[in-house]
Write an enzyme that holds these catalytic residues in place. Structure first.
Site, PDB file in Angstrom:
ATOM      1  N   ARG A 302       7.116  -3.859 -12.909  1.00  0.00           N
ATOM      2  CA  ARG A 302       8.319  -4.280 -13.300  1.00  0.00           C
ATOM      3  C   ARG A 302       8.344  -5.753 -13.235  1.00  0.00           C
ATOM      4  O   ARG A 302       7.506  -6.545 -12.691  1.00  0.00           O
ATOM      5  CB  ARG A 302       9.480  -3.741 -12.327  1.00  0.00           C
ATOM      6  CG  ARG A 302       9.490  -2.100 -12.917  1.00  0.00           C
ATOM      7  CD  ARG A 302      10.419  -1.327 -11.461  1.00  0.00           C
ATOM      8  NE  ARG A 302      11.576  -2.025 -11.295  1.00  0.00           N
ATOM      9  CZ  ARG A 302      12.458  -1.656 -10.382  1.00  0.00           C
ATOM     10  NH1 ARG A 302      12.032  -0.754  -9.567  1.00  0.00           N
ATOM     11  NH2 ARG A 302      13.656  -2.199 -10.347  1.00  0.00           N
ATOM     12  N   HIS A 332      -2.904   5.103  -5.484  1.00  0.00           N
ATOM     13  CA  HIS A 332      -2.051   6.138  -6.207  1.00  0.00           C
ATOM     14  C   HIS A 332      -0.757   6.317  -5.376  1.00  0.00           C
ATOM     15  O   HIS A 332      -0.784   6.242  -4.229  1.00  0.00           O
ATOM     16  CB  HIS A 332      -2.804   7.548  -6.470  1.00  0.00           C
ATOM     17  CG  HIS A 332      -3.921   7.819  -5.505  1.00  0.00           C
ATOM     18  ND1 HIS A 332      -5.096   8.137  -5.793  1.00  0.00           N
ATOM     19  CD2 HIS A 332      -3.731   7.834  -4.117  1.00  0.00           C
ATOM     20  CE1 HIS A 332      -5.567   8.660  -4.696  1.00  0.00           C
ATOM     21  NE2 HIS A 332      -4.886   8.489  -3.757  1.00  0.00           N
ATOM     22  N   ASN A 346      -5.711  -2.717   1.630  1.00  0.00           N
ATOM     23  CA  ASN A 346      -5.982  -1.431   1.268  1.00  0.00           C
ATOM     24  C   ASN A 346      -4.741  -0.659   1.336  1.00  0.00           C
ATOM     25  O   ASN A 346      -4.133  -0.357   2.695  1.00  0.00           O
ATOM     26  CB  ASN A 346      -7.205  -0.769   1.917  1.00  0.00           C
ATOM     27  CG  ASN A 346      -7.263   0.549   1.154  1.00  0.00           C
ATOM     28  OD1 ASN A 346      -8.194   0.761   0.147  1.00  0.00           O
ATOM     29  ND2 ASN A 346      -6.962   1.517   1.590  1.00  0.00           N
ATOM     30  N   TYR A 356      15.370  -1.835   0.305  1.00  0.00           N
ATOM     31  CA  TYR A 356      16.696  -1.697   0.037  1.00  0.00           C
ATOM     32  C   TYR A 356      17.390  -1.087   1.228  1.00  0.00           C
ATOM     33  O   TYR A 356      17.351   0.128   1.459  1.00  0.00           O
ATOM     34  CB  TYR A 356      17.033  -1.145  -1.484  1.00  0.00           C
ATOM     35  CG  TYR A 356      18.438  -1.371  -1.778  1.00  0.00           C
ATOM     36  CD1 TYR A 356      19.225  -2.216  -1.801  1.00  0.00           C
ATOM     37  CD2 TYR A 356      19.139  -0.181  -2.341  1.00  0.00           C
ATOM     38  CE1 TYR A 356      20.435  -2.367  -2.242  1.00  0.00           C
ATOM     39  CE2 TYR A 356      20.554  -0.056  -2.412  1.00  0.00           C
ATOM     40  CZ  TYR A 356      21.046  -1.357  -2.700  1.00  0.00           C
ATOM     41  OH  TYR A 356      22.457  -1.382  -2.994  1.00  0.00           O
ATOM     42  N   ALA A 392      -1.910   6.984   9.652  1.00  0.00           N
ATOM     43  CA  ALA A 392      -1.419   7.518   8.379  1.00  0.00           C
ATOM     44  C   ALA A 392      -0.010   8.324   8.852  1.00  0.00           C
ATOM     45  O   ALA A 392       0.049   9.003  10.067  1.00  0.00           O
ATOM     46  CB  ALA A 392      -2.552   8.895   8.234  1.00  0.00           C
ATOM     47  N   ARG A 409       4.633   7.852  14.698  1.00  0.00           N
ATOM     48  CA  ARG A 409       4.836   9.173  14.219  1.00  0.00           C
ATOM     49  C   ARG A 409       5.115  10.089  15.243  1.00  0.00           C
ATOM     50  O   ARG A 409       4.740   9.854  16.430  1.00  0.00           O
ATOM     51  CB  ARG A 409       3.622   9.599  13.293  1.00  0.00           C
ATOM     52  CG  ARG A 409       2.295   9.662  13.958  1.00  0.00           C
ATOM     53  CD  ARG A 409       1.500   9.853  13.068  1.00  0.00           C
ATOM     54  NE  ARG A 409      -0.030  10.227  13.687  1.00  0.00           N
ATOM     55  CZ  ARG A 409      -1.262   9.839  13.044  1.00  0.00           C
ATOM     56  NH1 ARG A 409      -1.116   9.478  11.720  1.00  0.00           N
ATOM     57  NH2 ARG A 409      -2.154  10.055  13.910  1.00  0.00           N
TER      58      ARG A 409
END
Length: 428
Positions: A302, A332, A346, A356, A392, A409
């Site tokens: 964008r 991805h 990475n 936002y 992760a 987490r």
């Protein structure tokens, strides 16, 4: 161009099912009148006037600072509506050209003018080819005419030519009475007098424009596997050795470097693409991709982005208003918004920058060589310093120092026998 001025006029063609003037119909994404304006700019014809019909006021914004005259109904050729403007000009020669003549060519205009002046012609008509085309195109041909002879035509106008289509015929009659003839400049370009008269003609103009653009690009060393679905605006610049694949649309002030592969099915607008870059099924708007970048398929850049040399951007990645450092890899399923990303970073699969908060957007800073584990969330404003790692599934809400590992987490807990209690039907 000295001693020259132009009158650009609209025909008033009324397209079925459309209230848009013919001159504002688009050929390869650009209103036709813009093609004409650019040709006159390139030819050095700086003094000009626009004659438009009632109801075509939207064209005025394309006239810039040049005067616009509203043509009166049944006033004859548009030159008659511009009579006062012409009489007040110092120019000795005037070009009359249709605002719907998309293939108006600056080189042809200059060559016709030079012949017109050097031979002291009173009237020089621009024809696409020989006598047959001259007769066929007469009512829509562009032409040069001296101010003196134009005054004669104004004086002898009998008022019968209400639509102005016979202006040149009447002018030639006056020349004939003087034992003179009109000069003809043969352009050698079959499309020079093609005009937009209806939707079908605009389709034809688009096809012709695309062909001319492709020929020009091929002459500059650009390669095409085939032309299916490819549309490139004439303002686009593409380097030699670059291949454009089917389904690709390139618009605006876009520059693409050498030895790139663009497409298939890519969209690029107002952007700069460096040498050796591959853009596969990706949309890019108002951004910069430097050299040897690889992006796609199915990604989006964008406005406001700079992606530096050697970056690898994979599938389903969206980048917005961000700078991405050299050699960074974004594999991805990732969103990067309002971020300053360092070199050789990475991104694991599924990373997201939450930029936002419902009221304001904040920036995120990621240092060189940082490593983001899969499904990392960065809640802006936040910073990862150089060589910082995230585990992760981590949600980062505060700065991660250099060489630190952020783990954010919940601790895993296994509840024994839970499935047997809550999913008894499946167990059976």
């Amino acid at each position: 161009m000295q001693n020259a001025a132009a009158v650009i006029y609209t025909s008033g063609f009324d397209f079925m099912h459309s209230n848009k003037p013919a001159a504002l119909r688009e050929v390869v994404f650009r209103p036709i009148v813009e093609w004409v304006n650019e040709a006159l700019d390139s030819a050095g014809i700086c003094e000009r006037c626009y004659v438009i019909n009632e109801g075509e006021e939207d064209i005025e914004k394309y006239a810039g600072e040049y005067p616009v005259v509203i043509r009166k109904p049944e006033s004859g050729h548009p030159l008659f509506s511009a009579k006062e403007w012409i009489e007040n000009r110092e120019a000795e020669n005037f070009l009359a050209v249709s605002a719907e003549a998309v293939f108006t060519n600056p080189d042809v205009l200059k060559a016709a003018f030079e012949r017109h002046v050097s031979a002291s012609e009173k009237l020089t008509v621009i024809a696409s080819a020989g006598r047959e085309s001259f007769i066929k195109e007469l009512s829509q041909s562009a032409f040069w005419i001296t101010k003196t002879f134009l005054s004669e035509v104004f004086e002898k106008n009998d008022g019968e030519d209400k639509d102005g289509n016979n202006f040149l015929v009447e002018a030639m009659k006056i020349l004939s009475d003087q034992k003179l003839v009109a000069a003809t400049h043969v352009a050698g370009k079959k499309e020079i007098n093609m005009r937009a008269t209806d939707s079908a003609s605009v389709l034809t103009l688009n096809a012709a424009a695309r062909t001319l653009i492709f020929k020009n690009l091929c002459a500059e060393g650009v390669e095409f596997a085939c032309l299916d679905g490819i549309i490139i605006e004439p303002s686009v610049k593409i380097g030699a050795g670059t291949t454009i694949l089917p389904g690709t649309i390139i618009k605006g002030k876009t520059e693409i470097g050498k030895n790139c592969v663009i497409g298939p099915n890519s969209y690029i607008e107002n952007s700069k693409i460096g040498d050796g870059t591959e853009v596969n099924s990706t949309q890019i708007r108002s951004s910069v991709l430097e050299n040897n970048v690889s992006i796609g398929p199915w990604s989006q850049v964008r406005p406001g982005c700079v992606i530096h040399d050697g970056c690898k951007i994979g599938d389903y990645v969206e980048i917005k208003n961000s700078e991405v450092g050299a050699r960074t890899a974004v594999a991805h399923l990732t969103y990067i918004g309002d971020a300053d990303v360092g070199e050789a970073v990475n991104f694991g699969c599924g990373c997201c920058i939450a930029n936002y908060d419902g009221q304001h957007k904040h920036r995120t800073v990621i240092g060189d060589h940082a490593f983001l584990g899969c499904n990392t969330n960065l809640v802006a404003p936040v910073e990862l310093e150089a060589f910082a790692y995230t585990a992760a599934g981590t949600t980062v809400t505060k700065k991660v120092p250099e060489y630190a590992l952020a783990v954010g987490r919940a601790k895993q807990e296994n509840i024994e026998g839970w499935v047997k209690k809550h999913d008894a039907i499946k167990i059976k």
